[in-house]
Design an enzyme around this catalytic site. Structure first.
Site, short mmCIF file in Angstrom:
data_model
loop_
_atom_site.label_atom_id
_atom_site.label_comp_id
_atom_site.label_asym_id
_atom_site.label_seq_id
_atom_site.Cartn_x
_atom_site.Cartn_y
_atom_site.Cartn_z
N LYS A 1 0.14 -5.94 5.09
CA LYS A 1 0.34 -6.74 6.31
C LYS A 1 0.26 -5.92 7.59
O LYS A 1 0.24 -6.48 8.68
CB LYS A 1 1.68 -7.47 6.24
CG LYS A 1 2.92 -6.60 6.26
CD LYS A 1 4.17 -7.48 6.21
CE LYS A 1 5.44 -6.68 6.27
NZ LYS A 1 6.64 -7.55 6.24
N LEU B 1 10.45 7.52 -6.13
CA LEU B 1 9.02 7.85 -6.16
C LEU B 1 8.56 8.12 -7.60
O LEU B 1 7.45 7.76 -7.97
CB LEU B 1 8.75 9.07 -5.28
CG LEU B 1 9.01 8.90 -3.79
CD1 LEU B 1 8.75 10.21 -3.04
CD2 LEU B 1 8.15 7.79 -3.20
N HIS C 1 19.32 1.22 2.96
CA HIS C 1 18.24 2.15 2.62
C HIS C 1 17.38 1.71 1.44
O HIS C 1 16.16 1.78 1.50
CB HIS C 1 18.86 3.52 2.31
CG HIS C 1 17.88 4.61 2.03
ND1 HIS C 1 16.96 5.05 2.97
CD2 HIS C 1 17.66 5.35 0.92
CE1 HIS C 1 16.22 6.02 2.45
NE2 HIS C 1 16.62 6.21 1.20
N THR D 1 7.05 4.29 1.43
CA THR D 1 6.69 5.61 0.89
C THR D 1 6.53 6.62 2.00
O THR D 1 7.02 7.75 1.93
CB THR D 1 5.38 5.52 0.08
OG1 THR D 1 5.58 4.63 -1.02
CG2 THR D 1 4.97 6.89 -0.43
N SER E 1 0.81 -1.22 0.00
CA SER E 1 0.00 0.00 0.00
C SER E 1 0.84 1.27 0.00
O SER E 1 0.48 2.26 0.62
CB SER E 1 -0.94 0.01 1.21
OG SER E 1 -0.20 -0.06 2.42
N HIS F 1 22.16 4.52 2.71
CA HIS F 1 22.06 5.97 2.80
C HIS F 1 23.20 6.46 3.69
O HIS F 1 23.41 5.94 4.79
CB HIS F 1 20.72 6.40 3.40
CG HIS F 1 20.38 7.82 3.13
ND1 HIS F 1 21.06 8.86 3.73
CD2 HIS F 1 19.46 8.39 2.30
CE1 HIS F 1 20.57 10.01 3.30
NE2 HIS F 1 19.60 9.75 2.42
N ILE G 1 3.24 4.03 -2.64
CA ILE G 1 2.93 4.88 -3.78
C ILE G 1 2.61 4.06 -5.04
O ILE G 1 1.68 4.40 -5.78
CB ILE G 1 4.09 5.87 -4.05
CG1 ILE G 1 3.73 6.83 -5.20
CG2 ILE G 1 5.41 5.16 -4.30
CD1 ILE G 1 4.76 7.93 -5.40
N ARG H 1 21.10 3.97 -7.23
CA ARG H 1 19.95 4.84 -7.47
C ARG H 1 20.30 6.31 -7.27
O ARG H 1 20.91 6.69 -6.27
CB ARG H 1 18.80 4.47 -6.52
CG ARG H 1 17.59 5.39 -6.62
CD ARG H 1 16.47 4.93 -5.74
NE ARG H 1 16.75 5.11 -4.33
CZ ARG H 1 16.29 6.13 -3.60
NH1 ARG H 1 15.56 7.08 -4.17
NH2 ARG H 1 16.57 6.20 -2.31
N GLY I 1 12.17 13.79 -1.36
CA GLY I 1 11.23 14.30 -2.35
C GLY I 1 11.17 13.45 -3.59
O GLY I 1 11.55 12.28 -3.59
N TYR J 1 7.91 7.02 4.71
CA TYR J 1 9.13 7.47 5.37
C TYR J 1 10.10 8.19 4.44
O TYR J 1 11.20 8.56 4.86
CB TYR J 1 9.82 6.27 6.04
CG TYR J 1 8.98 5.68 7.14
CD1 TYR J 1 9.04 6.19 8.43
CD2 TYR J 1 8.10 4.65 6.89
CE1 TYR J 1 8.24 5.66 9.45
CE2 TYR J 1 7.29 4.11 7.88
CZ TYR J 1 7.37 4.62 9.17
OH TYR J 1 6.58 4.10 10.15
N ALA J 2 9.70 8.38 3.19
CA ALA J 2 10.57 9.09 2.24
C ALA J 2 10.58 10.57 2.60
O ALA J 2 9.56 11.24 2.53
CB ALA J 2 10.07 8.89 0.81
#
Length: 527
Positions: A35, A391, A350, A43, A13, A242, A15, A385, A49, A45-46
């Site tokens: 779950k 996102l 991360h 999402t 559930s 991260h 983005i 990445r 941006g 906790y992002a």
């Protein structure tokens, strides 16, 4: 036993799952399984941006080149151009749905610049962008009559011909997905959820490591389920750490200090107070994450300290509070004042750059099975990445998967009769310590041997240890009633195995996979 049927099944559930749900809901019945709580996802906790070309002094080509360079030459350029180009419309769409991003007094978006980007292009809402996006999407989903939300339903396994008694082998053609078995956590019963199409949107696997920014739900469930169902996976060796998680021993998961803080001018300093990133990369503190994380790791080992520092003391007074209120509140709980004090930080697991292999429509090699978001390997990220591309990728692939799923399900074939989940002969576990101990050992193995810096001997040791834990856990799984704890551990072991095997097969240091046995000449001097 509970039986549920839908045209479109979504597992997750965040983005990707919620965006897909909104787009397919006009064409049939939708079931979303999650779950935990509806809003609990990566999402949410992002912080940083979503990267998109919206400024007149920015360009699609610039964003493409930044992504390709960050990905260490391993990106699929066709996919990169597609996501960067189509992402602009997808961002406008989510704004239309109600997402709010910070603006300057002039009315223009207050675009941030993050590591690896050559321009200010990151749209954000303070330092809680993901939470704002999740709020927006959940509001839209909850208002749609065709979407049913089943919270606290743990997806156990994807349903394929295997559950009809047919042999299913990896690499064979014609494997099809008919839905999933799911544990109703509140009742303990196993539901059979049938669907004409299934989307995996289960997020990442940061919990495989002892130190991670990911929420406790990020246990690699989607990748593990897909792998067991004989889906193809790739690029699992590329785990992004991260560089700047808040150093606070004992806190799990780790609190993230968004890259946007460095984009705003914060400087990394070692335990002696000296800036060091200029010795590793001309972009200094705004180098891509793989470079920064390795540099921090090297500085900690070189000086024998457990952290480095992020220096924001030169910010204009009140600026930190204006842009990073959530981080400020967290720092206050530890008696840290970013206007006067350095923030102690350490790298933490991360983001998973690999996952279930999908094409440009989000289709896996299993018919009727799609994947989007962090659990999917699209080719966008390559070996590393670029900050805030995740996102964007989720929006683009959710949209494309929805279009494809709607088109291919216009004349659905009848679903087969699937037997109920069989747990005959199992009993309630009487020693949960067996599960918790194996989980901690798994996290320790991965953190010690398969983290930022690796070697052949470390990877071999990790694989040997994992095989022992796997055997113990499978034996426990077969004789006990299912619980989220045993299912998560099983999935984490599968993902850890995939990470280690992929790392062993890549005989070079590239992107996020850095091994002392294959040092690249350009960076060998730093170790």
């Amino acid at each position: 036993m509970e039986h549920l049927t839908a045209d479109f099944l979504i597992i997750g559930s965040g983005i990707a799952g919620l965006t897909y749900a909104l787009k397919v809901a006009e064409h049939g019945k939708v079931i979303i399984l999650t779950k935990g709580k509806a809003e609990e996802s990566n999402t949410k906790y992002a912080q940083g941006g979503i990267a998109a070309v919206t400024a007149i002094d920015d360009s699609i080509e610039s964003h493409v080149q930044d992504t390709l360079q960050c990905g260490a030459g391993l990106c699929d350029e066709t996919v990169v151009r597609m996501v960067v180009t189509e992402g602009i419309a997808r961002v406008k769409e989510i704004i239309k749905w109600g997402a709010s991003f910070d603006k300057q007094p002039s009315g223009q978006y207050d675009l941030a610049k993050e590591g690896g980007h050559s321009a200010h292009r990151v749209l954000h809402f303070k330092d809680s962008t993901g939470n704002e996006i999740e709020r927006t999407l959940l509001k839209q989903v909850n208002e749609h009559a065709n979407i049913s939300f089943y919270t606290h339903y743990f997806a156990i396994d994807l349903i394929t011909q295997h559950h009809l008694g047919q042999e299913v082998k990896r690499g064979m053609d014609g494997i099809a997905c008919f839905g999933a078995y799911a544990l109703n956590v509140k009742t303990g019963q196993i539901a059979t959820v049938m669907a004409h199409t299934t989307l995996l949107a289960t997020g990442g696997a940061g919990q495989v490591y002892a130190n991670t920014t990911n929420p406790v739900i990020a246990t690699g469930d989607g990748v593990a389920m897909a792998y067991r169902a004989k889906a193809n996976v790739k690029d699992m060796e590329f785990i992004q750490f991260h560089p700047t998680a808040l150093y606070n021993p004992g806190e799990h998961p780790s609190f993230l200090i968004t890259e946007a803080v460095r984009g705003h001018g914060a400087v990394l300093r070692n335990a002696n107070g000296h800036s060091f990133m200029e010795h590793y990369d001309p972009r200094a503190s705004l180098a891509p994450r793989d470079i920064v994380a390795r540099a921090i790791d090297n500085e900690m080992k070189k000086h024998g300290h457990e952290m480095v520092y992020l220096d924001c003391t030169h910010f204009v007074k009140g600026d930190f509070e204006k842009h990073f209120p959530m981080i400020l509140e967290k720092c206050k709980t530890l008696n840290i004042n970013p206007e006067k004090d350095f923030i102690p930080v350490v790298p933490a697991a991360h983001y998973m750059c690999g996952g279930v292999v999908v094409d440009v429509h989000g289709c896996s090699n299993i018919t009727h099975l799609y994947a989007a978001g962090e659990c999917a390997a699209t080719g966008l990220h390559g070996g590393n990445r670029l900050a805030s591309n995740s996102l964007l990728e989720a929006l683009v692939y959710a949209h494309r998967a929805a279009l494809h799923a709607v088109n291919t399900s216009k004349v659905p074939k009848p679903l087969p009769m699937i037997p109920n989940w069989n747990d005959e002969g199992t009993k309630q576990p009487n020693e949960m310590v067996l599960i918790t101990a194996n989980r901690k050992e798994l996290q320790s193995i991965m953190s010690n041997y398969v983290a930022i810096v690796r070697s052949d001997i470390r990877l071999k040791r990790a694989l040997d240890r994992l095989r022992i834990i796997y055997g113990e856990t499978e034996a426990l799984y077969l004789r006990t009633k299912l619980s989220p704890a045993i299912c998560e551990l099983r999935n984490m072991i599968t993902v850890a195995y995939l990470i280690v095997k992929a790392a062993m097969q890549r005989k070079q240091s590239i992107g996020l996979h850095y091994t002392t046995d294959y040092l690249p000449s350009a960076t060998a001097a730093h170790d």
